[in-house]
Design a protein around this motif. Structure first.
Motif, PDB file in Angstrom:
ATOM      1  N   GLU A  13       0.785  -1.231   0.000  1.00  0.00           N
ATOM      2  CA  GLU A  13       0.000   0.000   0.000  1.00  0.00           C
ATOM      3  C   GLU A  13       0.817   1.281   0.000  1.00  0.00           C
ATOM      4  OE1 GLU A  13      -3.108  -0.057  -0.430  1.00  0.00           O
ATOM      5  OE2 GLU A  13      -3.515  -2.190  -0.111  1.00  0.00           O
ATOM      6  N   SER A  14       2.046   1.253   0.546  1.00  0.00           N
ATOM      7  CA  SER A  14       2.781   2.504   0.732  1.00  0.00           C
ATOM      8  C   SER A  14       4.279   2.288   0.603  1.00  0.00           C
ATOM      9  CB  SER A  14       2.482   3.080   2.119  1.00  0.00           C
ATOM     10  OG  SER A  14       3.048   2.245   3.129  1.00  0.00           O
TER      11      SER A  14
ATOM     12  N   GLU B 126       6.461   2.940   2.790  1.00  0.00           N
ATOM     13  CA  GLU B 126       6.943   2.378   4.056  1.00  0.00           C
ATOM     14  C   GLU B 126       6.738   0.870   4.090  1.00  0.00           C
ATOM     15  OE1 GLU B 126       5.068   5.113   3.773  1.00  0.00           O
ATOM     16  OE2 GLU B 126       6.703   6.521   4.283  1.00  0.00           O
TER      17      GLU B 126
ATOM     18  N   GLU C  13       7.293   4.129  -5.551  1.00  0.00           N
ATOM     19  CA  GLU C  13       6.532   5.261  -6.076  1.00  0.00           C
ATOM     20  C   GLU C  13       6.646   5.357  -7.593  1.00  0.00           C
ATOM     21  OE1 GLU C  13       8.135   8.476  -3.683  1.00  0.00           O
ATOM     22  OE2 GLU C  13       6.299   8.478  -2.489  1.00  0.00           O
TER      23      GLU C  13
END
Length: 675
Positions: free
Chosen positions: A144-145, A147, A187
């Motif tokens: 999801e991210s 991190e 990203e």
């Protein structure tokens, strides 16, 4: 509506090279074809080749080639009974296959289940694991991210590969060696995935160091039959995008080939696979292998398989889509000879392979067919005058050679590349020509890091060794003599030529002076002379070259030579086997003086960030007055569906920003200035 017989008309939901390739086979089968095109492709070759063509929208793929409703409407408008998706675009979209089925239109590709299960990289790995296929360790859940990406990558252990679930063609893919690269790679991969595939799901797997990329071609039908047609080695890659492919692989032995092939077929049968597909493996140098993914479509590199098996894969796709049984049994598949494919890209190898766009002012590929010892095939979607657009993949053509042995196929490719003429844009032919001479490539000691290993600082033209320098000097001398002879005997000269032919000359190769002498023969076409260069090469030169030809073909010391020629002031630019030199021929005294002239120094642009390619500014990551450290991200520029991160080369302060997100910039446009 299709009536169950062989199709009378098919639509190709694609463009460029692959659309032209499908049209050729359909035509040979007596099937009419329909092309679709965007505004940018109005004058494209595939539009001209097809029996009919339908306009489907704006240049951006998301507004034309990726719009399912427009493809279906084009089928209804023309009466096309089936659709061949090619590769890329909608070729691996189960939704597209389902929609066609609802409309009574046949999809020339696998069933929706196979596309859905194997086309999704996360699901396919789970499926392969359950089917007891060896897979690379990784995390198959959704991430999801940034991190989360960092945490998962750390657990798997660096290096890791970050991939878009729906990705392909090197897009939506990053290698991370540490936490920072994992977050940034997540990203970038996510952003590329949503813009290229409309699907931003990402997964992470262990990156196998020093691996080889080997894939198995499979073919299935709607009656439960499936076979494999050998393997392709695709280890020569740049930025995870294939550059050179060959079949078979120099790594595999018969036993390993059989194991990989049987595993690929078992996987295909598990999903009732009923078309052409490719099962990709990452292989160790010890011949160990792991399932990577399955591409549920025709691969870009399918020609090398066709040449060593004699099987037209597009024809087989059309026949099985029409309900026919495979006419080939596994024991009938024979691998004969060797084939090599070079992807000709519109990119500048001297500027880190950045994309290049523009019009092809010259496009003269080598002649297809038998060249006496090797065969040449050129799959392309362009002609002279075509425009290379920023909206689509930068591939111009696929140059393929076939010969009895790997060495002969490589030598044939080297010759064909020397004859491949492209002007108007930058292209990677010089790099490919140089690679064909690389000892490690010729020995078959390959890995997916080959280009990074062998060209760590990027590609630069090699400095000619003594033999190459003398060959190029001989070619330059022969051209100069022919041009001089023609000028000396032009009718109507105010001062008619009465002297003999000058025998002694000076040849400058990149500013280095070589003594050259015409020993015997007349400077007329067809040329047949003896020359001596630098007191070493004493060779007979034979050629049919005439002034104005951009390709010098002939023999130097009985060696066949093809040199690309571009006239420049007082000389020529000569390109041959990856060498690129400036050659000037003059009197010995003038050559001696010219060799002493100072070289022109390029202007200093170290205080500027220049746009390295024509592209769209996606983001700017700094502000005026900001201090940045070497390696920090300054901007992201998108070109030909790939995002390129521009980083600071040194510590500096941003003094001015000259561009904004959303701006379309030309090459070398100023993005920002440094103090």
């Amino acid at each position: 509506m299709w009536d169950g017989r062989m199709f009378s008309k098919i639509l190709i939901a694609n463009r460029g090279e692959i659309a032209c390739r499908v049209i050729k086979t359909a035509r040979s089968m007596g099937i009419k074809t329909v092309a679709v095109y965007s505004d940018a492709d109005l004058d494209a070759l595939h539009v001209e080749m097809a029996d009919e063509a339908v306009h489907i929208g704006e240049p951006a793929a998301a507004k034309s080639y990726l719009v399912i409703d427009k493809i279906i409407e084009a089928c209804k408008q023309t009466g096309a009974e089936a659709v061949h998706p090619g590769y890329g675009f909608l070729s691996e979209r189960a939704e597209f296959c389902e929609r066609l089925k609802q409309e009574g239109i046949v999809f020339i590709g696998p069933n929706p289940k196979a596309i859905e299960v194997m086309g999704d990289k996360i699901t396919s790995k789970r499926f392969a694991s359950e089917a007891e296929v060896s897979t690379v360790p990784g995390y198959m859940g959704l991430i999801e991210s940034p991190e989360d990406a960092k945490r998962i990558a750390s657990q798997i252990g660096y290096p890791v590969m970050i991939k878009a679930s729906a990705g392909g063609g090197g897009k939506g893919m990053r290698i991370a060696w540490n936490d920072e690269e994992a977050m940034d790679g997540f990203e970038r991969a996510k952003s590329e995935a949503i813009s290229s595939f409309g699907d931003d799901r990402i997964f992470i797997e262990k990156f196998i160091e020093n691996p080889r990329h080997i894939e198995i071609q499979v073919m299935g039908d709607k009656h439960g039959n499936a076979i494999y047609l050998g393997e392709r080695e695709c280890s020569i890659q740049r930025r995870n995008q294939k550059v050179i492919e060959e079949a078979p692989s120099p790594l595999l032995d018969e036993e390993t080939r059989r194991k990989m092939g049987e595993q690929a077929v078992a996987l295909a049968k598990a999903v009732d696979y009923d078309s052409a597909g490719t099962v990709e493996f990452v292989a160790g140098q010890d011949k160990s292998f792991y399932f990577l993914e399955m591409n549920t479509r025709l691969q870009v590199e399918h020609p090398v398989t066709e040449l060593i098996t004699g099987v037209d894969l597009v024809e087989q796709m059309i026949r099985v889509a029409a309900g026919e049984e495979l006419s080939i049994k596994q024991d009938e598949v024979k691998l004969n000879g060797w084939s090599v494919e070079s992807r000709i890209y519109a990119e500048d190898p001297y500027r880190n392979f950045l994309p290049s766009i523009g019009r092809l002012t010259r496009y003269r590929p080598p002649v297809e067919g038998d060249h006496g010892g090797f065969v040449v095939r050129n799959d392309t979607g362009v002609v002279e005058g075509s425009e290379i657009s920023m909206f689509y993949d930068p591939m111009i053509a696929k140059l393929v050679t076939y010969a009895p042995t790997r060495a002969e196929a490589i030598e044939g490719m080297s010759t064909a590349l020397d004859e491949f003429q492209v002007d108007g844009i930058q292209h990677n032919v010089p790099f490919l020509a140089s690679l064909m001479k690389h000892p490690r490539w010729r020995s078959g000691q390959l890995s997916t890091s080959f280009i990074d290993d062998e060209y760590p600082d990027g590609f630069e033209p090699a400095t000619p060794d003594e033999e190459a320098r003398n060959v190029l000097a001989s070619v330059a001398l022969s051209m100069h003599l022919i041009e001089r002879e023609r000028l000396d005997h032009l009718p109507g000269r105010l001062r008619p030529h009465h002297g003999g032919v000058r025998r002694e000359w000076g040849v400058l190769i990149n500013g280095e002076k070589l003594d050259a002498e015409l020993i015997e023969g007349m400077a007329v076409t067809p040329l047949d002379i003896d020359v001596c260069v630098d007191g070493g090469l004493h060779a007979r030169i034979a050629s049919d070259w005439v002034p104005g030809d951009m390709l010098w073909k002939g023999h130097v010391a009985e060696r066949p030579v093809s040199v690309q020629v571009r006239p420049i002031e007082n000389g020529y630019q000569l390109d041959w086997q990856g060498y690129s030199v400036v050659a000037k021929v003059m009197t010995p005294r003038n050559a001696e003086l010219a060799a002493l002239m100072p070289e022109k120094v390029a202007p200093d642009t170290s205080s500027l960030l220049l746009c390295p390619m024509p592209g769209l500014v996606v983001s700017l990551n700094v502000e005026e007055g900001q201090e940045v450290k070497a390696g920090e991200q300054l901007a992201v520029v998108e070109a030909m569906k790939m995002e390129n991160v521009l980083r600071a080369e040194r510590d500096c302060v941003i003094s001015a920003i000259k561009a904004a997100p959303g701006d379309s910039l030309a090459v070398d446009a100023i993005i920002m200035e440094f103090e």
